[in-house]
Each structure stands twice: as structure tokens, then as C-alpha cells.
Design a protein around this motif. Structure first.
Motif, mmCIF file in Angstrom:
data_model
loop_
_atom_site.group_PDB
_atom_site.id
_atom_site.type_symbol
_atom_site.label_atom_id
_atom_site.label_comp_id
_atom_site.label_asym_id
_atom_site.label_seq_id
_atom_site.Cartn_x
_atom_site.Cartn_y
_atom_site.Cartn_z
ATOM 1 N N GLY A 29 10.318 0.037 6.104
ATOM 2 C CA GLY A 29 11.679 -0.264 5.905
ATOM 3 C C GLY A 29 11.752 0.803 4.760
ATOM 4 O O GLY A 29 13.134 0.685 4.655
ATOM 5 N N ASP A 48 4.285 10.050 8.438
ATOM 6 C CA ASP A 48 4.011 8.822 8.040
ATOM 7 C C ASP A 48 2.804 8.335 9.197
ATOM 8 O O ASP A 48 3.036 9.156 9.931
ATOM 9 N N ARG A 103 6.371 5.672 13.650
ATOM 10 C CA ARG A 103 7.765 5.932 12.315
ATOM 11 C C ARG A 103 7.818 6.940 12.768
ATOM 12 O O ARG A 103 8.725 7.973 12.592
ATOM 13 N N ASN A 123 1.709 0.574 -1.879
ATOM 14 C CA ASN A 123 1.433 0.663 -3.357
ATOM 15 C C ASN A 123 0.340 1.493 -3.472
ATOM 16 O O ASN A 123 0.217 1.781 -4.695
ATOM 17 N N ARG A 139 -1.122 3.398 -2.181
ATOM 18 C CA ARG A 139 -1.083 4.735 -1.959
ATOM 19 C C ARG A 139 -0.075 5.290 -3.069
ATOM 20 O O ARG A 139 -0.883 6.451 -3.176
ATOM 21 N N LEU A 186 -1.020 10.362 -3.654
ATOM 22 C CA LEU A 186 0.457 10.958 -3.514
ATOM 23 C C LEU A 186 0.637 11.660 -3.786
ATOM 24 O O LEU A 186 1.422 12.875 -4.165
ATOM 25 N N GLU A 238 8.208 4.685 -5.391
ATOM 26 C CA GLU A 238 8.659 3.504 -5.150
ATOM 27 C C GLU A 238 7.980 2.456 -6.439
ATOM 28 O O GLU A 238 6.862 3.048 -6.937
ATOM 29 N N PRO A 287 6.190 -0.828 -7.512
ATOM 30 C CA PRO A 287 5.863 -0.895 -8.804
ATOM 31 C C PRO A 287 4.720 1.061 -8.271
ATOM 32 O O PRO A 287 4.496 0.901 -7.785
ATOM 33 N N HIS A 312 10.770 -5.762 -10.806
ATOM 34 C CA HIS A 312 12.638 -5.266 -10.674
ATOM 35 C C HIS A 312 12.876 -5.903 -11.924
ATOM 36 O O HIS A 312 13.832 -5.906 -12.308
HETATM 37 P P1 NAD Z 1 6.413 -0.730 4.975
HETATM 38 O O1 NAD Z 1 5.102 -1.563 5.449
HETATM 39 O O2 NAD Z 1 8.064 -1.483 5.578
HETATM 40 O O3 NAD Z 1 6.306 0.747 4.961
HETATM 41 C C1 NAD Z 1 5.485 1.386 4.658
HETATM 42 C C2 NAD Z 1 5.130 3.056 4.976
HETATM 43 O O4 NAD Z 1 3.625 3.835 5.075
HETATM 44 C C3 NAD Z 1 4.851 2.319 6.642
HETATM 45 O O5 NAD Z 1 5.525 2.948 7.573
HETATM 46 C C4 NAD Z 1 3.685 2.974 6.424
HETATM 47 O O6 NAD Z 1 2.752 3.829 8.000
HETATM 48 C C5 NAD Z 1 3.546 4.124 5.756
HETATM 49 N N1 NAD Z 1 1.780 4.554 5.168
HETATM 50 C C6 NAD Z 1 1.202 3.870 4.831
HETATM 51 N N2 NAD Z 1 -0.077 5.014 3.842
HETATM 52 C C7 NAD Z 1 0.789 6.178 4.009
HETATM 53 C C8 NAD Z 1 0.408 7.782 3.578
HETATM 54 N N3 NAD Z 1 -1.016 7.565 3.062
HETATM 55 N N4 NAD Z 1 0.971 8.376 4.163
HETATM 56 C C9 NAD Z 1 2.370 8.290 4.897
HETATM 57 N N5 NAD Z 1 3.064 7.275 5.323
HETATM 58 C C10 NAD Z 1 1.872 5.988 4.584
HETATM 59 O O7 NAD Z 1 6.570 -0.717 3.204
HETATM 60 P P2 NAD Z 1 7.766 -1.236 2.858
HETATM 61 O O8 NAD Z 1 8.563 -2.446 2.962
HETATM 62 O O9 NAD Z 1 8.965 0.287 3.531
HETATM 63 O O10 NAD Z 1 7.627 -0.325 0.941
HETATM 64 C C11 NAD Z 1 6.849 1.170 1.238
HETATM 65 C C12 NAD Z 1 7.296 1.135 -0.685
HETATM 66 O O11 NAD Z 1 8.914 0.429 -1.083
HETATM 67 C C13 NAD Z 1 6.517 -0.034 -1.378
HETATM 68 O O12 NAD Z 1 6.108 0.037 -3.000
HETATM 69 C C14 NAD Z 1 7.264 -1.178 -1.677
HETATM 70 O O13 NAD Z 1 6.621 -2.123 -3.384
HETATM 71 C C15 NAD Z 1 9.129 -0.625 -1.773
HETATM 72 N N6 NAD Z 1 9.783 -1.117 -2.109
HETATM 73 C C16 NAD Z 1 11.078 -0.910 -3.047
HETATM 74 C C17 NAD Z 1 12.152 -1.538 -2.695
HETATM 75 C C18 NAD Z 1 13.136 -1.351 -3.697
HETATM 76 O O14 NAD Z 1 14.452 -1.858 -4.007
HETATM 77 N N7 NAD Z 1 13.204 -0.416 -4.657
HETATM 78 C C19 NAD Z 1 12.085 -2.360 -1.305
HETATM 79 C C20 NAD Z 1 11.029 -2.298 -0.704
HETATM 80 C C21 NAD Z 1 10.311 -1.915 -0.444
#
Ligand code: NAD
Length: 349
Positions: A15, A37, A42, A75, A77, A81, A95, A97, A180
Motif C-alpha cells: 500500500g 517485493d 506485487r 516494521n 524488516r 534492510l 518508513e 515507525p 505520527h
Molecule cells: P503492506 O502490507 O501493504 O505492504 C508491505 C509490503 O512489503 C508487502 O507487499 C510485502 O510483501 C512487502 N515485504 C515484506 N517483507 C519484504 C522484504 N523483506 N523485502 C521486500 N518486500 C517485503 O504494508 P504498508 O501499509 O504498505 O506498510 C508498509 C510500511 O509503510 C510500514 O512500515 C508502515 O508503517 C508504513 N506506512 C506509512 C504510512 C505513512 O503515511 N507514512 C502509511 C502506511 C504505511
């Protein structure tokens, strides 16, 4: 912009990874080279969007065209990474936290210093217009002497997705939304935070917090209530800000709300019938005793986050999101968890 854009790869194309892609379209300082991903669907999505889907994380690190790795994975990972990317000579956007605890962040910062590469956390909600509106009201002193504020976000559909419900992945609402709200709050009330009291809530029995009430006391005497809920069916204001001469409210992200300020003396108070009794103290103000003001206008562009990142990576600007700042907020969240666990106020700073 005259110089060549820095090549960037989005690691974790869920997302938020997708949202970064959308925002980066307006940032000419960065060129998206592709994504990686671990989920095949994805990877296919990336290909269908005409992007390069890197076959592995290592292949991202091995690509000399890639100067920046943007981490948008769950979070737990982030730490490994980020350290690997920094070690491979890449600058890193991560990203929030940033990590699950202070120790993990310290590991990343050490790697960043050793590699002499920039590590910056995407605290994008510093660019939210609701927050910037509150900041402007406080900066302009519209409410008289400000003494308390409430900041909250509420939903009714529970914790979304899969990993956000898991403790081992760094799930829960404190790490998700708390980070946030706290990150911004400390710019509204500067100075030391002396006391932290927190109650996490688990209304549907998840293993991680589904919301919380967090009460903070500042050395300056200011207090703040921070509330996050995912099992809450009535809207409450995003912001309520109290000063000696007025109150500001912001109801939602469309910036509905306003300011009620005192006009003249308080001599207009007449007792009113209130339930089974009378009250003068709690009687509403009359028209001649108050003035209604619109919220001040602010505008912002969250793409400035990425622009500043590039300028900071090139040594031309200070990073707008500093690692000491995100470290302090991690500490604050740790104090909140401790307060919940121990059922008491925690002395902080
Ligand atoms: P999500 O589950 O939609 O997406 C995470 C993706 O990471 C998945 O597609 C997963 O397959 C992939 N993934 C997992 N392990 C991996 C790896 N080792 N290597 C590559 N890809 C990997 O989650 P999300 O909602 O997109 O959240 C992801 C991060 O973004 C989190 O840290 C979340 O806190 C942050 N986030 C921030 C905001 C913001 O406004 N700043 C909003 C939403 C999410």
C-alpha cells in the motif's frame, strides 16, 4: 533542477510503496528505477505498471544506477534492510515507525555514519495541513495562553491487514499511528516531557494494541491527550486546542472546524437548567460574549520531504527529519508501553 536525478528503488511495494510511487511522480530530483517485493503479485503489479521488478533485494543493492533505497516493508524488516542498503553505499528513506525499539535505530544510525550515507525517516505527517493549521494558531497566539491540546484519529473497522495485527511484525496502533501523532506534537509543545501515562486498549482481543489514550505532561506546564482508536463508531475532533481566551477545533481532514474566542467580559453568564440541577459555570457563551473565527489557511506539499532528502544527501541542506527526533519519539512510545504495563505514570526526560 539541473543535476541528474538520483535513481531510487522502492523495496516493499504494498500500500505505502505504491503511494510513494504516486508521490514521486512529482519529484524530478528522484527517478524511480523499479521495485522489489517478496510477494509475486506485487512484482507482477510493478511489471504491469511498466516498472522494473528487481528479482531480489541483493540485485537492488548490486545496481550502480540505484543511489537511494526506499524501504516500505512491515516494521520488523526496516532495521536489517536499512543496514544492508547503507552498507552497500545507498542512501535510505525508511518508513515509520523507523524501528521496533531504540536499540534497532542506534544500529541503523551507526551503519549510516560508517557508510557516510543519509538515513531519513518518512515522517510525512509533518506536512499535514490539519497539524500545520494548529501550529499556525499557536504561533499567532490566537487563543491567548495555550495550556492543553487533544490530538486523535479514530476508526471503527479494527486493525487493517495482516502484519499490523502481529506483535512480532511491529503491529499495533501505537507504532502505526501513535508515532505520527507524537512526532508532530513535540513541535507544538517544545521542551521536556516530564510525565507519561498510557492505557492501551484491546476491545476485540488482538495481541497488539488496537488503540490507546496517552496523557503527557510537559515541563512548561502544558498537557496533551493523544488518542487512537480502531473500534470507535462516533467521530470526535482530530484536534481540540485550549487557550485562556479561546478554543480551536478541527473536526476532520477536510479542515472543518473553527475558533471560538472570548469577546468582552464574562458578565453574560446566566444560570441554565442542566439535567436535574442548575449551572452558571457551564452555561454556554452568548453571541455578544464570543467571536467565531475561521481556521487560518495553510498549504503544504509533502513532496518537499523527498526534495529535502535529495538536498541533504548531496550535502546542500540539513535533513528536515532528524534521527535524534525519531529516536526521542521511540523513547516516548517505550515509556507509554511501560506506563500501560506498570499501570502508573512514568517519569520521562
Ligand atoms: P503492506 O502490507 O501493504 O505492504 C508491505 C509490503 O512489503 C508487502 O507487499 C510485502 O510483501 C512487502 N515485504 C515484506 N517483507 C519484504 C522484504 N523483506 N523485502 C521486500 N518486500 C517485503 O504494508 P504498508 O501499509 O504498505 O506498510 C508498509 C510500511 O509503510 C510500514 O512500515 C508502515 O508503517 C508504513 N506506512 C506509512 C504510512 C505513512 O503515511 N507514512 C502509511 C502506511 C504505511
Amino acid at each position: 533542477m539541473s543535476s541528474v536525478p538520483l535513481g531510487l528503488v522502492i523495496v516493499g511495494f504494498g500500500g505505502m510503496g505504491h503511494e510513494h510511487l504516486r508521490k514521486l511522480k512529482g519529484v524530478e530530483e528522484l527517478a524511480v528505477k523499479g521495485t522489489f517485493d517478496v510477494k509475486p503479485d506485487r512484482q507482477e503489479l510493478a511489471l504491469s505498471l511498466g516498472l522494473k521488478a528487481y528479482p531480489s533485494f541483493q540485485s537492488v543493492l548490486d545496481d550502480p544506477q540505484v543511489a537511494v533505497v526506499l524501504i516500505a516493508t512491515p516494521n520488523d524488516r526496516h532495521r536489517d534492510l536499512a543496514i544492508a542498503a547503507l552498507g552497500a553505499g545507498k542512501h535510505v528513506i525508511c518508513e515509520k515507525p523507523v524501528a521496533l525499539n531504540i536499540g534497532q535505530l542506534d544500529d541503523i544510525v551507526r551503519a549510516s555514519k560508517k557508510a557516510d550515507r543519509l538515513f531519513m525517516v518518512h515522517q510525512n505527517r509533518r506536512w499535514d495541513e490539519d497539524y500545520l493549521t494548529v501550529k499556525k494558531i499557536l504561533d499567532e497566539g490566537t487563543l491567548g495562553r495555550f495550556y492543553h491540546l487533544e490530538t486523535r484519529v479514530l476508526g471503527s473497522r479494527g486493525i487493517p491487514g495482516d502484519w499490523r495485527k502481529l506483535a512480532r511484525s511491529g503491529g499495533g496502533m501505537m507504532l502505526d499511528w501513535g508515532v505520527h501523532l507524537l512526532d508532530r506534537l513535540v513541535f507544538l509543545i517544545p521542551g521536556r516531557i516530564t510525565q507519561v501515562y498510557c492505557k492501551l486498549n484491546y476491545p476485540t482481543g488482538q495481541e497488539v494494541d488496537e488503540g490507546f489514550h496517552l496523557f503527557l505532561t510537559f515541563e512548561s506546564g502544558h498537557t496533551a491527550l493523544v488518542e487512537v482508536g480502531t473500534c470507535h463508531y462516533q467521530p470526535l475532533p482530530l484536534w481540540l486546542v485550549l487557550g485562556t481566551h479561546g478554543t480551536a477545533v478541527i473536526h476532520d481532514w477536510s479542515l472543518k472546524g473553527g475558533i471560538v474566542a472570548r469577546a468582552g467580559a464574562d458578565a453574560d453568564a446566566q444560570p441554565i437548567v442542566a439535567g436535574a440541577g442548575l449551572t452558571k459555570t457551564m452555561a454556554p457563551r452568548t453571541e455578544k460574549g464570543e467571536v467565531q473565527l475561521p481556521l487560518p489557511k495553510v498549504s503544504s506539499d509533502v513532496r518537499d520531504f523527498y526534495r529535502n532528502f535529495v538536498a541533504a544527501a548531496l550535502g546542500k541542506e540539513e535533513p528536515l527529519v532528524k534521527n535524534e527526533e525519531v529516536r526521542r519519539i521511540l523513547g516516548l512510545m517505550e515509556a507509554a508501553f511501560e506506563s500501560h504495563r506498570k499501570g502508573r505514570v512514568i517519569a520521562f526526560e
